[in-house]
Design an enzyme around this catalytic site. Structure first.
Site, mmCIF file in Angstrom:
data_model
loop_
_atom_site.group_PDB
_atom_site.id
_atom_site.type_symbol
_atom_site.label_atom_id
_atom_site.label_comp_id
_atom_site.label_asym_id
_atom_site.label_seq_id
_atom_site.Cartn_x
_atom_site.Cartn_y
_atom_site.Cartn_z
ATOM 1 C CE LYS A 1 -4.321 -1.987 2.657
ATOM 2 N NZ LYS A 1 -4.794 -1.768 1.618
ATOM 3 N NE ARG B 1 -10.365 -10.380 -2.460
ATOM 4 C CZ ARG B 1 -10.946 -9.347 -2.718
ATOM 5 N NH1 ARG B 1 -11.034 -9.932 -4.436
ATOM 6 N NH2 ARG B 1 -11.039 -8.452 -2.409
HETATM 7 N N1 BES Z 1 -7.779 -4.155 4.210
HETATM 8 C C1 BES Z 1 -8.201 -3.633 2.645
HETATM 9 C C2 BES Z 1 -9.946 -2.707 2.869
HETATM 10 C C3 BES Z 1 -9.920 -1.691 3.576
HETATM 11 C C4 BES Z 1 -9.703 -0.667 2.934
HETATM 12 C C5 BES Z 1 -10.754 -1.311 4.414
HETATM 13 C C6 BES Z 1 -9.684 0.716 3.130
HETATM 14 C C7 BES Z 1 -10.611 -0.245 5.023
HETATM 15 C C8 BES Z 1 -10.310 0.961 4.660
HETATM 16 C C9 BES Z 1 -7.905 -5.072 1.874
HETATM 17 O O1 BES Z 1 -6.896 -5.622 2.000
HETATM 18 C C10 BES Z 1 -7.578 -4.541 0.834
HETATM 19 O O2 BES Z 1 -6.689 -3.596 0.890
HETATM 20 N N2 BES Z 1 -8.250 -4.410 0.067
HETATM 21 C C11 BES Z 1 -7.828 -3.750 -1.766
HETATM 22 C C12 BES Z 1 -8.872 -4.481 -2.967
HETATM 23 C C13 BES Z 1 -7.805 -4.881 -4.425
HETATM 24 C C14 BES Z 1 -6.705 -5.249 -3.870
HETATM 25 C C15 BES Z 1 -9.221 -5.507 -4.906
HETATM 26 C C16 BES Z 1 -8.173 -3.159 -1.810
HETATM 27 O O3 BES Z 1 -9.823 -2.888 -1.568
HETATM 28 O O4 BES Z 1 -7.889 -1.883 -2.549
HETATM 29 ZN ZN ZN Z 2 -5.368 -5.478 2.365
#
Ligand code: BES
Ligand code: ZN
Ligand code: ZN
Length: 496
Positions: A277, A351
């Site tokens: 991230k 997931r």
């Molecule tokens: N934990 C995050 C989702 C999240 C984002 C929670 C913002 C709270 C606030 C999750 O693991 C994630 O990073 N999801 C990605 C998925 C994508 C790579 C398909 C996302 O939502 O960007």
């Molecule tokens: Zn994530």
């Protein structure tokens, strides 16, 4: 220490306490409570209303010191808006407001009048929840300014002594649900250097031991033995070993009765892994365990309430980190179900761990399964910070779910699971890939999970937008979202 909550059958003006709170409604100058307050104070309320200083609008608050002919040291006029619009959620918020208002003051014992609405048990329960929830503040790490006085006792005035027992039960239920919400908040607020999967498991063990829940903790070799390749792939990059925490409440007459299974995403920190991230906002990913914390707190409440149902809580717990051992984008992993997954983005880790937890749950012959997860940023884009996304493969369960959410005062919006979305996850090398494209990101995540539930009635909650209070508000840190709805659902489903 728990707040002391009780029902009082004497009139509000005769109760000796630090503050008596009168809940008053808009455009109801001649209401019973208004009239009696006005009489006690020699026409002061009518005067305030005439001058426009008091309207009873939702959230209005006016504190009158040493009110004439009233035993309490303060009289608090609390506006709740139009009576017809005032539901449990509003009463809960008003009670949070009252606790906030007097934090740090010498107000410790209060009385509350005017809380009775259509469903008085639910109203008084909501008030209790609000008082307890309002008392929590994320100040565990502050070395100064901590010992702020808080309301320790609240008496609810009721004109009908015959109902006192029922109301006391509702107060106790509110206390348990309020404290469970605060437990989840406190756990979610713990930073990543404090809580890792092993520590979360220790917390769960100590909670289980104190509240009579059975607990089983799977370590990495045990998960390896079970074939949980998807979960273990996420854990690879971290120096902190993963855990799968399983909590059981046996409340049904038959220990073998199909349980309600609650599953919570427990990523104690989500850096994204090698699909790292950006640093902006990464600190918020300490809250990526909010689903697991909600399930843990809900299990504690289920046990304290002695629910006459079997309920199981499952917390897959990992830390998602980049390292030389981390899984790579493009890796193919084998889940416990036997399905192979092409991991195109290591940041879609929730997931992966849920897939194995859900397959594991199917062994328990569940009556229904609920998973709760801070799963996708896409859900935040879709619904913002007001409602969580709800997905379900079973309309009857979804209906019960919304009933439960009403009681809990938590908001959801149902999103679709059409089969057409599934093709976005087709992989040319494995059975499924873990990400689609940008479109409908919350839905494709839910479709991914659906692969692992079979035909079990199932609800998936995407709580990514509602795990934390948003900046600027009076409330800070974690919300404890989902705890109360899950407990209410486990109380309602399956129909007794
Ligand atoms: N934990 C995050 C989702 C999240 C984002 C929670 C913002 C709270 C606030 C999750 O693991 C994630 O990073 N999801 C990605 C998925 C994508 C790579 C398909 C996302 O939502 O960007
Ligand atoms: Zn994530
Ligand atoms: Zn995550």
């Amino acid at each position: 220490m728990s707040m002391e909550l009780g029902v009082a059958d004497s009139s509000w003006h005769r109760l000796d306490c630090d503050a008596v709170v009168l809940i008053l409604y808009r455009e109801e100058e001649s209401g019973r409570l208004n009239r009696s307050a006005d009489e006690r104070m020699d026409g002061l309320l009518a005067e305030l209303t005439a001058s426009g200083e008091w309207t009873g609008a939702n959230g209005d608050i006016l504190v009158i010191h040493r009110p004439a002919d009233v035993s309490a040291r303060r009289l608090v006029l609390l506006g709740a808006g139009r009576r017809g619009d005032c539901d449990g959620a509003r009463l809960r918020d008003r009670m949070v407001q009252v606790v906030r208002k007097f934090r740090g003051s010498d107000v410790v014992r209060i009385a509350v009048a005017g809380w009775e609405a259509a469903d008085s048990a639910l109203s008084i329960q909501a008030c209790a929840e609000g008082l307890v929830i309002g008392s929590y503040g994320p100040d565990e790490y502050k070395t100064r300014d901590r010992s702020r006085t808080k309301i320790g006792q609240a008496l609810f005035c009721s004109a009908d002594p015959a109902r006192a027992t029922g109301l006391q039960d509702a107060l106790n239920r509110g206390l348990v649900l309020g404290e469970a919400t605060n437990l989840a908040r406190s756990l979610v607020n713990q930073p990543g250097n404090r809580i890792n999967p092993a520590r979360l498991a220790e917390e769960a063990r100590s909670i289980a031991e104190k509240s009579g829940l059975q607990i089983e903790i799977l370590d990495e070799p045990a998960m390896e033995y079970e074939g949980m390749g998807a979960l273990l792939a996420v854990a690879r990059g971290s120096d902190e070993p993963a855990r799968m925490i399983v909590l059981k409440h046996f409340g049904a007459e038959d220990d073998g009765a199909p349980p309600v299974v609650l599953i919570g995403k427990g990523v104690t920190f989500d850096s994204g892994g090698l699909s790292l991230k950006t640093s902006q906002g990464m600190e918020e990913m300490k809250a990526d365990k909010a689903g697991a914390c909600a399930v843990l707190a809900a299990m504690k409440a289920v046990s304290r309430l002695r629910l006459r149902r079997n309920v199981v809580g499952i917390l897959p717990a990992v830390e998602n980190m980049p390292s030389g051992r981390a899984q790579r984008p493009g890796d193919v992993v084998r889940s416990m179900s036997g399905k192979t997954i092409e991991v195109l983005n290591t940041d879609a880790e929730g997931r992966l761990i849920l897939a194995d937890a859900m397959h594991y749950a199917r062994r328990l012959n569940p009556a229904c399964m609920v998973d709760i997860a801070t799963l996708t940023g896409a859900c935040v884009i879709a619904l913002g910070h007001v409602r969580a996304g709800l997905f379900s493969n079973d309309d009857r369960l979804a209906e019960r779910f919304f009933e439960a959410s009403e009681r809990a005062g938590e908001k959801f919006w149902r999103l679709p699971l059409d089969d057409e979305y599934r093709s976005l996850l087709d992989s040319h090398i494995a059975d499924i890939k873990n990400v689609g494209k940008r479109a409908a990101g919350a839905v494709t995540a839910a479709k991914f999970l659906q692969e692992f539930v079979g035909d079990t009635p199932w609800c998936h909650i995407d709580m990514a937008g509602v795990d934390m209070f948003q900046e600027g508000g009076a409330n800070q840190g974690a919300t404890g979202f989902g705890v109360r709805t899950m407990v209410e659902l486990a109380s309602l489903y399956p129909d007794p």
